[in-house]
Design a protein around this motif. Structure first.
Motif, mmCIF file in Angstrom:
data_model
loop_
_atom_site.group_PDB
_atom_site.id
_atom_site.type_symbol
_atom_site.label_atom_id
_atom_site.label_comp_id
_atom_site.label_asym_id
_atom_site.label_seq_id
_atom_site.Cartn_x
_atom_site.Cartn_y
_atom_site.Cartn_z
ATOM 1 N N GLY A 167 -4.778 -16.476 1.450
ATOM 2 C CA GLY A 167 -3.993 -15.247 1.341
ATOM 3 C C GLY A 167 -4.710 -14.185 0.518
ATOM 4 N N VAL A 168 -5.242 -14.571 -0.630
ATOM 5 C CA VAL A 168 -5.975 -13.611 -1.457
ATOM 6 C C VAL A 168 -7.205 -13.097 -0.707
ATOM 7 C CG1 VAL A 168 -7.323 -13.339 -3.580
ATOM 8 C CG2 VAL A 168 -5.159 -14.592 -3.645
ATOM 9 N N ALA A 169 -7.907 -14.024 -0.054
ATOM 10 C CA ALA A 169 -9.110 -13.629 0.690
ATOM 11 C C ALA A 169 -8.759 -12.677 1.833
ATOM 12 C CB ALA A 169 -9.824 -14.871 1.214
ATOM 13 N N ALA A 170 -7.617 -12.929 2.480
ATOM 14 C CA ALA A 170 -7.211 -12.065 3.590
ATOM 15 C C ALA A 170 -6.893 -10.655 3.092
ATOM 16 C CB ALA A 170 -5.986 -12.664 4.290
ATOM 17 N N LEU A 171 -6.245 -10.569 1.937
ATOM 18 C CA LEU A 171 -5.916 -9.242 1.407
ATOM 19 C C LEU A 171 -7.171 -8.520 0.957
ATOM 20 C CD1 LEU A 171 -2.612 -10.254 -0.367
ATOM 21 C CD2 LEU A 171 -2.832 -8.543 1.465
ATOM 22 N N VAL A 198 0.889 -1.166 0.000
ATOM 23 C CA VAL A 198 0.000 0.000 0.000
ATOM 24 C C VAL A 198 0.925 1.215 0.000
ATOM 25 C CG1 VAL A 198 -1.974 1.139 1.081
ATOM 26 C CG2 VAL A 198 -1.600 -1.311 1.456
ATOM 27 N N PRO A 199 1.120 1.842 -1.171
ATOM 28 C CA PRO A 199 2.122 2.909 -1.265
ATOM 29 C C PRO A 199 1.917 3.991 -0.200
ATOM 30 C CG PRO A 199 1.325 2.318 -3.460
ATOM 31 C CD PRO A 199 0.467 1.584 -2.464
ATOM 32 N N ASN A 200 2.986 4.379 0.420
ATOM 33 C CA ASN A 200 2.999 5.427 1.450
ATOM 34 C C ASN A 200 2.316 5.035 2.759
ATOM 35 O OD1 ASN A 200 4.288 7.130 -0.442
ATOM 36 N ND2 ASN A 200 2.275 7.534 -1.350
ATOM 37 N N THR A 229 -9.988 -1.610 5.638
ATOM 38 C CA THR A 229 -9.221 -0.357 5.742
ATOM 39 C C THR A 229 -9.646 0.678 4.693
ATOM 40 O OG1 THR A 229 -7.568 -1.235 4.196
ATOM 41 C CG2 THR A 229 -7.121 -1.537 6.549
ATOM 42 N N GLY A 230 -10.308 0.203 3.626
ATOM 43 C CA GLY A 230 -10.613 1.125 2.528
ATOM 44 C C GLY A 230 -9.396 1.472 1.685
ATOM 45 N N TRP A 231 -8.280 0.780 1.937
ATOM 46 C CA TRP A 231 -7.046 1.085 1.196
ATOM 47 C C TRP A 231 -7.001 0.326 -0.125
ATOM 48 C CZ3 TRP A 231 -3.139 0.431 5.830
ATOM 49 C CH2 TRP A 231 -3.353 1.477 6.734
ATOM 50 N N SER A 232 -6.666 1.032 -1.153
ATOM 51 C CA SER A 232 -6.547 0.472 -2.501
ATOM 52 C C SER A 232 -5.855 1.534 -3.323
ATOM 53 C CB SER A 232 -7.942 0.173 -3.070
ATOM 54 O OG SER A 232 -7.981 0.361 -4.473
ATOM 55 N N VAL A 233 -5.210 1.163 -4.411
ATOM 56 C CA VAL A 233 -4.581 2.198 -5.232
ATOM 57 C C VAL A 233 -5.589 2.832 -6.191
ATOM 58 C CG1 VAL A 233 -2.311 1.111 -5.079
ATOM 59 C CG2 VAL A 233 -3.768 0.647 -7.065
ATOM 60 N N PHE A 234 -6.801 2.273 -6.240
ATOM 61 C CA PHE A 234 -7.803 2.820 -7.174
ATOM 62 C C PHE A 234 -8.840 3.683 -6.470
ATOM 63 C CE2 PHE A 234 -6.188 -1.176 -8.991
ATOM 64 C CZ PHE A 234 -5.547 -0.637 -10.073
#
Lengths: 294, 294, 294, 294
Positions: free
Chosen positions: C278-282, C256-258, C289-294
């Motif tokens: 692992g994919v499900a956890a991410l 998650v950049p920055n 968290t609402g974190w995503s690059v999009f």
């Protein structure tokens, strides 16, 4: 010869009914799977038959042999190498930039049909005339099969558009498809087809005159051996060793140069699209006669 | 922002005119190769432009973004993985058994057009209404481009028939092709398109209301980043780092989430089909602003 | 953050144990399928963990990220486009004439290993030194895994010989294979790996100094997003929306950049070779968290 | 026959020197491109020659015919269908999951070599013994060619490792490669090779006794016709119409069942890897003699 055919028929009996009837053309799927017919037309004019040798069936891709023979020179638009992909593969055609790998694939036969259409103005008419003259039986188009194939033939439409997209059809896509599909929907019996293809065993000499020069007949036979059995050409050459062409209607035409043409029919197909009992019958025939080009 | 756009335009000036104008659609081939336009629409409603930012061009594949946004759930009929083959590849589609790899390939957009047609009864009408409302400019179909594409569009016809052959179109092939081709032939300017796509940078909120839920907008942006630049997605992500979609008309739409939408246009295309000056302009833009999703 | 990780762990519990443990490397097949660990290292130096976050596992392809970061400029020998074929595909490599499509395929990592070997004289040594310094934990090679992989690794040998056949390896094939395999066999925990990869979220700044310039880190993240999850990149971008790299040991590194680096581990793999849990956890992590690059 | 050979040699003279000498094996690249030799061994024991018919050349893939004949049953490990891809294609082999499509591809010959090695303990020894006995000339391995091929043979190593990766080699990869490469590096003349292959025209009967049963010889000839000329099998069958095998040393062996074996040699190769003058010579030979299997 008659007793040989009876013996062949007896040997393959347990296989008749195995395999799957082609179902992607709905009207073909209605043919009983347990049919079996076989006919031999010899170069001196005799015709022998066993089983349903006189019952008409849908010739389907067997028509590709006759279309190629009648279309004139097609080699600027179609190759003569085997294909390792299915007979209706778009990938192969795309990789070859719209030049079908050989005239026995669907795309290749669309190209030869286009050429025959340009040459005669009526491709299916020319085909029917030839088959009628050489076999002595009226070659009629089964309208139900043709309609069924046109209605569901999206893959052939895709192939024709892809060829056209590379600028390799002279006639409109819909016309070419129409003639192609009706040519495949011609119904004839094993005996009729063996008679009609006899020029392939006689150096190009048909019942009503010369069809092709001897050198071209050798080449057509060679192309059949290398390309005529879909993606089972190697297996067929190994087991049978004759130039041949099969159709999803369950027919197979095989040539013993200078001796005879054999036509066998049984609708159950193997994974390559070749008649299970038909291949076995031709193998038994070559074992019993000792005939093979090798 | 205005000075940034001027600076970008100055930097890419030497590249404008490089590359080749799409010629497989004859009417597109007539556009002068040396055009360049760029517009930025920010999330707070400002629009900035440089060069030919107000001149309409053929949106072509940029329409695929809007068709996807309006079509509802399409994921039973189309994937979301990148393709390593060309945007009009038959081989890829055949290998995937008629399930287009993503909605930004031609085959994928035929499927989303089919879905939108079923949903609305008039796919191109729905598209035009949306674009007109969101951009504030009348979204009209360039009839010459549409006619040119329909007349020469054998490859798209092949793709549509192949999808239909796998039972994956609900409407007749000819109807789907007609709506698809007219949707591609819509003409709008960079400024119009940046405005119309602004919902992608605003969590789904368009000028005239909510277009998509925020989660779906993230997914659409993600799919653009991975699939939107033909077979140059990796190179574009590496150089620019923004979700984007390009069209063979020379346009590229790019999204900076929560900041702005950028639309750039220049008709000269690279080998992948992406605008040469357009990609360079977006790279310069991210360098100057420091904006990137990474 | 700690409670977020606990919540994620609770949500994915039902998926832990699903999928198949990689068995083509015999020693990997012995790891219990029901392990699950997750760690987050934030840009301000905190590390949070859940489950087996401190238990070392075989990093396998996660090492490809670090090899790429340390190898210097490799882009004359390897591309950055996604691959639609398997990570150990010979066909893709042959089609691309020995230029691996990206550095996260096996062939691509053989090329980056070759470059790192030339640059340092000891590729696996350089890798271990870096991982040890940045994670604070000794990065050791699991000899049993390495031996197991070397003994059964005919596919990697085939890839290496094919690359070498195109003249694209500078060191002997056996040396490159040896360093590649030992690099994959390094064992570290989620917490260690998250720490070691933190430079990817901090613009290139590692614990012991600058690893890469900011622009190169953006590019590395972009390449991960487009190429890092085998042939499931589109699905992962759609569901998770973060640059990430997975390994057949069951680990996934995501950036998650920055903000932070996340490392998750669970050995059960899906059909693409990515950890199911692992994919499900991410995905759960980005939802919470609402974190995503999009 | 002698005058026929002289006539053939005169006709193809203008083609001698055309094409490219195989250069991927450095030692082969040193052979003068303007060599031409041809020999015919008839079933009644006569041998005729023209040009360099007595000069040894590197048999290369011609050895695959003899290895197959001596290896016993190999069909559980290798197919007999033509390949549309190059003789050293990794893609084809991978798609077929390590089962080479036919024994005349490099991968297929690695498998038959492995089988012969298991059967005899010394594959190249068995091959040399057979060739020496049947030809009457000592079949020696050209050490420079073998060393050159081993040093640069990364593609063959890749093929062997890929086959081994699918569990389809019984002997160590390096041993199989060593025997394969030395078998290819045997040097013999056209006259020697025509003599050594005479069993193929005599129903399996060699000079020193029965080599194979008649049915197996038919099958071997059939497999040569369908698979023996790389990706030019269809063209060769069309133009020549004989079972044949070519090698990148410039040799071609062709069989006229019950009549003779022809061996022709000229180092200039066409795009498929077949001798330009060699193919033309065989075509002229069949035109002059009227011999063909069709």
């Amino acid at each position: 010869m008659q007793s040989t055919l009876e013996e062949v028929a007896a040997r393959v009996r347990p296989l008749v009914g195995q395999g799957r009837v082609a179902s992607y053309i709905p009207a073909l799927g209605e043919v009983p799977v347990d049919r079996f017919g076989m006919a031999v037309a010899t170069v001196d004019g005799e015709v022998y038959g066993a089983g349903d040798s006189g019952r008409p069936f849908s010739v389907q891709s067997l028509s590709k042999v006759f279309t190629l023979a009648l279309a004139g020179d097609v080699w600027d638009r179609v190759g003569r190498e085997p294909s390792t992909l299915a007979f209706d593969s778009l990938a192969q055609l795309e990789q070859d930039r719209g030049m079908p790998r050989n005239p026995f694939l669907n795309a290749g036969a669309l190209v030869t049909t286009d050429r025959l259409l340009t040459r005669t103005g009526d491709a299916v008419g020319a085909l029917r005339r030839f088959l009628t003259e050489e076999s002595g039986a009226p070659a009629t188009v089964d309208g139900a099969v043709a309609a069924s194939e046109l209605a569901t033939g999206h893959r052939n439409a895709a192939l024709a558009h892809l060829v056209a997209g590379y600028g390799k059809l002279d006639n409109p896509v819909d016309d070419v498809l129409d003639h192609y599909v009706r040519g495949c929907a011609i119904a004839l019996s094993c005996a009729d087809l063996a008679r009609a293809a006899l020029f392939l065993a006689r150096g190009g000499e048909g019942r009503s005159g010369r069809v092709l020069p001897p050198a071209d007949v050798k080449r057509l036979n060679a192309t059949m051996l290398v390309c005529g059995m879909y993606d089972g050409v190697g297996e067929f050459a190994y087991r049978v060793g004759l130039p041949a062409k099969s159709g999803v209607g369950g027919g197979i035409l095989a040539v013993v140069p200078n001796r005879c043409v054999v036509c066998v029919w049984s609708p159950g197909l193997d994974a390559c699209g070749n008649s299970v009992a038909g291949v076995a019958a031709l193998e038994a025939f070559t074992v019993l006669t000792g005939w093979s080009v090798f």
